[in-house]
Each structure stands twice: as structure tokens, then as C-alpha cells.
Design a protein around this motif. Structure first.
Motif, PDB file in Angstrom:
ATOM      1  N   LEU A   1      26.721  36.533  43.310  1.00  0.00           N
ATOM      2  CA  LEU A   1      27.212  37.497  42.324  1.00  0.00           C
ATOM      3  C   LEU A   1      26.146  37.800  41.288  1.00  0.00           C
ATOM      4  CD1 LEU A   1      29.854  35.602  43.062  1.00  0.00           C
ATOM      5  CD2 LEU A   1      30.833  36.885  41.200  1.00  0.00           C
TER       6      LEU A   1
ATOM      7  N   ILE B   1      26.279  39.613  37.515  1.00  0.00           N
ATOM      8  CA  ILE B   1      27.179  40.111  36.477  1.00  0.00           C
ATOM      9  C   ILE B   1      26.319  40.699  35.369  1.00  0.00           C
ATOM     10  CG2 ILE B   1      28.957  39.519  34.791  1.00  0.00           C
ATOM     11  CD1 ILE B   1      29.706  37.162  36.654  1.00  0.00           C
TER      12      ILE B   1
ATOM     13  N   VAL C   1      30.806  32.862  30.462  1.00  0.00           N
ATOM     14  CA  VAL C   1      30.985  33.873  31.514  1.00  0.00           C
ATOM     15  C   VAL C   1      30.929  33.201  32.878  1.00  0.00           C
ATOM     16  CG1 VAL C   1      29.984  35.922  32.626  1.00  0.00           C
ATOM     17  CG2 VAL C   1      30.059  35.768  30.122  1.00  0.00           C
ATOM     18  N   ARG C   2      29.953  32.321  33.059  1.00  0.00           N
ATOM     19  CA  ARG C   2      29.838  31.606  34.330  1.00  0.00           C
ATOM     20  C   ARG C   2      31.076  30.746  34.579  1.00  0.00           C
ATOM     21  NH1 ARG C   2      29.587  27.436  37.102  1.00  0.00           N
ATOM     22  NH2 ARG C   2      28.198  27.122  38.847  1.00  0.00           N
TER      23      ARG C   2
ATOM     24  N   THR D   1      34.057  32.845  35.537  1.00  0.00           N
ATOM     25  CA  THR D   1      33.825  33.348  36.894  1.00  0.00           C
ATOM     26  C   THR D   1      34.078  32.260  37.928  1.00  0.00           C
ATOM     27  OG1 THR D   1      32.205  34.941  36.071  1.00  0.00           O
ATOM     28  CG2 THR D   1      32.098  34.389  38.422  1.00  0.00           C
ATOM     29  N   GLU D   2      33.511  31.080  37.706  1.00  0.00           N
ATOM     30  CA  GLU D   2      33.702  29.971  38.636  1.00  0.00           C
ATOM     31  C   GLU D   2      35.172  29.580  38.749  1.00  0.00           C
ATOM     32  OE1 GLU D   2      31.853  25.610  39.620  1.00  0.00           O
ATOM     33  OE2 GLU D   2      32.019  26.172  37.509  1.00  0.00           O
TER      34      GLU D   2
ATOM     35  N   ILE E   1      36.931  32.348  40.818  1.00  0.00           N
ATOM     36  CA  ILE E   1      36.524  32.418  42.229  1.00  0.00           C
ATOM     37  C   ILE E   1      36.963  31.195  43.018  1.00  0.00           C
ATOM     38  CG2 ILE E   1      34.467  32.332  43.715  1.00  0.00           C
ATOM     39  CD1 ILE E   1      33.305  34.525  42.106  1.00  0.00           C
TER      40      ILE E   1
ATOM     41  N   LEU F   1      38.394  39.873  39.543  1.00  0.00           N
ATOM     42  CA  LEU F   1      37.439  39.189  38.672  1.00  0.00           C
ATOM     43  C   LEU F   1      37.047  40.102  37.512  1.00  0.00           C
ATOM     44  CD1 LEU F   1      35.571  36.878  37.882  1.00  0.00           C
ATOM     45  CD2 LEU F   1      33.887  37.778  39.529  1.00  0.00           C
TER      46      LEU F   1
ATOM     47  N   THR G   1      39.691  39.976  34.953  1.00  0.00           N
ATOM     48  CA  THR G   1      39.660  38.679  34.266  1.00  0.00           C
ATOM     49  C   THR G   1      38.545  38.618  33.231  1.00  0.00           C
ATOM     50  OG1 THR G   1      40.633  37.585  36.180  1.00  0.00           O
ATOM     51  CG2 THR G   1      39.414  36.184  34.638  1.00  0.00           C
ATOM     52  N   LEU G   2      37.348  39.086  33.598  1.00  0.00           N
ATOM     53  CA  LEU G   2      36.228  39.052  32.656  1.00  0.00           C
ATOM     54  C   LEU G   2      36.469  39.986  31.473  1.00  0.00           C
ATOM     55  CD1 LEU G   2      33.183  38.831  35.089  1.00  0.00           C
ATOM     56  CD2 LEU G   2      34.028  37.048  33.544  1.00  0.00           C
TER      57      LEU G   2
ATOM     58  N   ILE H   1      29.888  44.168  38.187  1.00  0.00           N
ATOM     59  CA  ILE H   1      29.828  43.007  39.079  1.00  0.00           C
ATOM     60  C   ILE H   1      29.360  43.465  40.450  1.00  0.00           C
ATOM     61  CG2 ILE H   1      31.126  41.145  40.204  1.00  0.00           C
ATOM     62  CD1 ILE H   1      33.195  41.421  37.926  1.00  0.00           C
TER      63      ILE H   1
ATOM     64  N   ILE I   1      28.895  41.754  44.267  1.00  0.00           N
ATOM     65  CA  ILE I   1      29.179  40.572  45.082  1.00  0.00           C
ATOM     66  C   ILE I   1      28.537  40.770  46.447  1.00  0.00           C
ATOM     67  CG2 ILE I   1      30.948  39.130  46.165  1.00  0.00           C
ATOM     68  CD1 ILE I   1      32.829  39.832  43.905  1.00  0.00           C
TER      69      ILE I   1
END
Length: 122
Positions: free
Chosen positions: A30, A32, A56-57, A60-61, A64, A79, A82-83, A95, A97
Motif C-alpha cells: 500500500l 498512502i 496512520v500505519r 491501516t494495519e 487490514i 479503508l 476508515t482513514l 490509497i 493497493i
């Protein structure tokens, strides 16, 4: 306008259409990018004035590794939502991916999808 980029985050996920993809999992990459007015918001060398990359990481983690979709397009859309909800002060989130193990014939490095959104658009 400033940009914060986190490039090539890697996660082992269980996304995919085929049963073996969902059972065995695969690595996704990814990127971002976050549009944020660094020039006017970060004035005192204080992490509270910017977007915390570690957070942020982490968001994201967490997302995911606890969600599974047949399509990486669906993963990307959710995602993104969510962010944007987690970081309402950003102007835009982009984003990308990459899926490396795509079950289709041919020689290629990966398949990549890209989504982008702003807080008002949600």
C-alpha cells in the motif's frame, strides 16, 4: 499544499475471490498519500500539529488485518472511509493497493488499484 506519503506498507492479508487466496493469504503493498496543509499547520515543530504517520500505519494495519474482502477495490474503499473518519483534519487521502499474487495468466509485477477521497465527500 503539503503531502505526507507512506510508501510500500506491506501486510499479509486474506483477501481474494478464490478459496485458496482467502485460505493461504497473500502480501499486499500500500501507498498512502495524505494532503494536509503542512505549510500553515506545522509551525512549532510539534507532532500534534501534523498527521502522525505511526498512527496512520496503525489504523491501516488494524483495519487490514481484521477485514477480508473478495475484491481489493472493496478493501480500498472501506479503508479510505476508515482513514478519513480517523483523521478528519486531512484535506484528501489517496490509497494505492498492489496485489502481487494475482491468479491470471501472463507476466507482470502486480495489479494496482487506486482510490481517493476527501472528508466532505464521505
Amino acid at each position: 499544499m503539503g503531502m505526507i506519503r507512506i510508501n510500500n506498507l506491506r501486510f499479509h492479508t486474506f483477501n481474494g475471490v478464490l478459496p485458496e487466496e482467502r485460505r493461504n493469504g497473500q502480501q499486499l503493498g500500500l501507498d498512502i498519500a495524505i494532503k494536509y496543509p503542512i505549510e500553515t499547520k506545522v509551525l512549532h515543530d510539534d507532532v500534534h500539529e501534523t498527521i502522525n504517520y505511526a498512527e496512520v500505519r496503525h489504523v491501516t494495519e488494524q483495519f487490514i488485518t481484521t477485514h477480508s474482502y473478495k475484491l481489493i477495490e472493496s478493501l480500498a474503499n472501506h479503508l479510505l472511509e476508515t482513514l478519513l473518519a480517523s483523521f478528519p483534519s486531512v484535506d484528501l487521502v489517496n490509497i494505492k493497493i498492489r496485489k502481487y499474487s494475482v491468479p491470471m495468466p501472463g507476466i507482470f509485477d502486480n495489479v494496482e488499484i487506486e482510490v481517493e477521497g476527501a472528508p466532505d465527500a464521505q
